[in-house]
Scaffold this motif. Structure first.
Motif, PDB file in Angstrom:
ATOM      1  N   PHE A 196       0.833  -1.202   0.000  1.00 22.59           N
ATOM      2  CA  PHE A 196       0.000   0.000   0.000  1.00 22.59           C
ATOM      3  C   PHE A 196       0.871   1.257   0.000  1.00 22.59           C
ATOM      4  O   PHE A 196       0.557   2.239  -0.697  1.00 22.59           O
ATOM      5  N   ALA A 197       1.961   1.242   0.756  1.00 25.89           N
ATOM      6  CA  ALA A 197       2.878   2.387   0.759  1.00 25.89           C
ATOM      7  C   ALA A 197       3.468   2.606  -0.632  1.00 25.89           C
ATOM      8  O   ALA A 197       3.633   3.749  -1.083  1.00 25.89           O
ATOM      9  N   ARG A 198       3.790   1.516  -1.320  1.00 24.22           N
ATOM     10  CA  ARG A 198       4.323   1.622  -2.686  1.00 24.22           C
ATOM     11  C   ARG A 198       3.285   2.234  -3.618  1.00 24.22           C
ATOM     12  O   ARG A 198       3.607   3.069  -4.470  1.00 24.22           O
ATOM     13  N   SER A 199       2.037   1.834  -3.467  1.00 22.48           N
ATOM     14  CA  SER A 199       0.973   2.384  -4.305  1.00 22.48           C
ATOM     15  C   SER A 199       0.750   3.864  -4.014  1.00 22.48           C
ATOM     16  O   SER A 199       0.550   4.668  -4.932  1.00 22.48           O
ATOM     17  N   PHE A 288       7.129 -11.182  -2.565  1.00 18.43           N
ATOM     18  CA  PHE A 288       5.764 -10.663  -2.651  1.00 18.43           C
ATOM     19  C   PHE A 288       5.750  -9.141  -2.492  1.00 18.43           C
ATOM     20  O   PHE A 288       4.940  -8.452  -3.119  1.00 18.43           O
ATOM     21  N   ALA A 289       6.626  -8.614  -1.642  1.00 17.25           N
ATOM     22  CA  ALA A 289       6.684  -7.166  -1.426  1.00 17.25           C
ATOM     23  C   ALA A 289       7.145  -6.428  -2.678  1.00 17.25           C
ATOM     24  O   ALA A 289       6.908  -5.231  -2.821  1.00 17.25           O
ATOM     25  N   ARG A 290       7.794  -7.170  -3.596  1.00 19.22           N
ATOM     26  CA  ARG A 290       8.275  -6.575  -4.849  1.00 19.22           C
ATOM     27  C   ARG A 290       7.375  -6.941  -6.037  1.00 19.22           C
ATOM     28  O   ARG A 290       7.695  -6.603  -7.173  1.00 19.22           O
ATOM     29  N   ASP A 291       6.284  -7.623  -5.760  1.00 24.95           N
ATOM     30  CA  ASP A 291       5.408  -8.132  -6.815  1.00 24.95           C
ATOM     31  C   ASP A 291       4.486  -7.014  -7.317  1.00 24.95           C
ATOM     32  O   ASP A 291       3.530  -6.614  -6.638  1.00 24.95           O
ATOM     33  N   GLU A 292       4.781  -6.519  -8.508  1.00 19.37           N
ATOM     34  CA  GLU A 292       4.020  -5.403  -9.058  1.00 19.37           C
ATOM     35  C   GLU A 292       2.569  -5.780  -9.328  1.00 19.37           C
ATOM     36  O   GLU A 292       1.656  -4.968  -9.124  1.00 19.37           O
ATOM     37  N   GLY A 293       2.346  -7.001  -9.771  1.00 22.15           N
ATOM     38  CA  GLY A 293       0.986  -7.447 -10.023  1.00 22.15           C
ATOM     39  C   GLY A 293       0.157  -7.492  -8.747  1.00 22.15           C
ATOM     40  O   GLY A 293      -1.009  -7.072  -8.728  1.00 22.15           O
ATOM     41  N   LEU A 294       0.749  -7.985  -7.666  1.00 19.06           N
ATOM     42  CA  LEU A 294       0.046  -8.060  -6.387  1.00 19.06           C
ATOM     43  C   LEU A 294      -0.195  -6.660  -5.826  1.00 19.06           C
ATOM     44  O   LEU A 294      -1.248  -6.389  -5.249  1.00 19.06           O
ATOM     45  N   ARG A 295       0.791  -5.777  -6.002  1.00 14.68           N
ATOM     46  CA  ARG A 295       0.619  -4.386  -5.549  1.00 14.68           C
ATOM     47  C   ARG A 295      -0.596  -3.763  -6.231  1.00 14.68           C
ATOM     48  O   ARG A 295      -1.461  -3.169  -5.577  1.00 14.68           O
TER      49      ARG A 295
END
Length: 311
Positions: A196-199, A288-295
């Motif tokens: 969420f922070a990345r988004s 998972f924390a680096r997974d752009e699709g999941l983000r």
């Protein structure tokens, strides 16, 4: 090793800033408020569910920090969207700016239950509740970011526990989560904090948004675990790990350092969207924390859910 950081010496003046900290009545949140209150922000809003505990915390902080700024109790129950909306409305009726939002509150490893809106209690509290609060306060933060010399930040407390989520990383079927272990559910909620922070960093480039692991901390977050003998042994081992690992801490005084660093260090030392280990050490996190699709999927799910409830 992380950075050397002494809040008494290394925090510059916070003059003019308005700060909001969720879960500020105990543990890391309370200590973070104490660190920040000593550096002359205009006001700090201590958001918490129980007024008596919040008032006690404010009194304790003012006794330990003689020059503390004004600290205002803000009623907030992160398991209830209506409570969150009321908190945001109350804040906006009193303030025209918000410089630092610290999404600190959280729960860890309780039995399966759901929030008022039907989200698994950890995902609902740790992620969905904070997501709604953030969304409702974003307009005020964007206005603040337009002002000359502004430095607006959102700080999300995650955990090294994000490395042990459910097999999908995040399970969006809230009923299916009942079959998962409480630790897997916790890991997924903390993974959501990072994603969420990345988004937020991508969606709102004028605001610096980061996530962090505070360290190995023994606080009231562990209250759910102390009645189980196996958990007691686990907590003992956890404490030993906290003494051995560099940059990891057992108490709130050490545990709040990374949060406080992320909230106050020079803007050019932070990378928006990044995840930080203690203290101020950038980490890539799990795959998972680096997974752009999941983000992206989490962002779209969260937005759709909030819109479904009228936000």
């Amino acid at each position: 090793m992380g950075k050397s950081f002494d809040p008494a010496k290394d925090i510059g003046s916070l003059d003019g800033k308005v700060i909001l900290v969720t879960g500020g009545n105990a543990g890391l949140g309370k200590q973070t408020v104490a660190y920040l209150a000593a550096h002359s922000p205009t006001r700090i809003y201590l958001a918490a569910r129980t007024e008596s505990k919040a008032r006690d915390a404010i009194s304790d902080i003012k006794n330990s920090v003689p020059n503390a700024c004004e600290i205002v109790f803000l009623p907030l129950d992160l398991t209830s969207f209506s409570s969150i909306a009321d908190a945001a409305s109350t804040f906006k009726s009193q303030e025209s700016r918000l410089d630092i939002l610290i999404n600190n509150a959280g729960i860890m490893a309780p039995p399966y239950s759901t929030t008022k809106e039907g989200y698994e209690i950890q995902f609902g509290t740790n992620h969905m509740g904070h997501a709604l609060l953030t969304k409702l306060l974003i307009p005020t933060m964007l206005d603040t970011a337009k002002q000359p010399g502004s430095d607006v930040r959102i700080v999300n407390l995650s955990s090294m526990g994000h490395q042990m989520p459910v097999s999908k990383g995040i399970e969006f079927d809230q009923q299916a989560l009942e079959k998962e272990s409480t630790w897997r559910r916790y890991g997924s909620s903390k993974l959501a904090n990072i994603l969420f922070a990345r988004s937020l960093a991508l969606e709102y480039p004028t605001i610096t948004s980061v996530s962090l692991h505070p360290g190995v901390i023994l606080t009231d977050l562990f209250d759910n675990l102390r009645t189980n003998i196996f958990m007691k042994v686990g907590l003992y081992i956890y404490g030993i790990i906290g003494m051995i690992l560099p940059g990891h801490y057992q108490g709130p005084e050490g545990g709040a350092l990374n949060t406080t660093w992320c909230a106050t260090t020079a803007k050019d030392e932070l990378e928006s969207g990044a995840y930080y280990m203690p203290v101020g050490k950038k980490s890539s996190g799990s795959s998972f924390a680096r997974d752009e699709g999941l983000r992206k999927k989490l962002w779209e799910y969260t937005e759709a859910e909030l819109q479904k409830h009228g936000y």
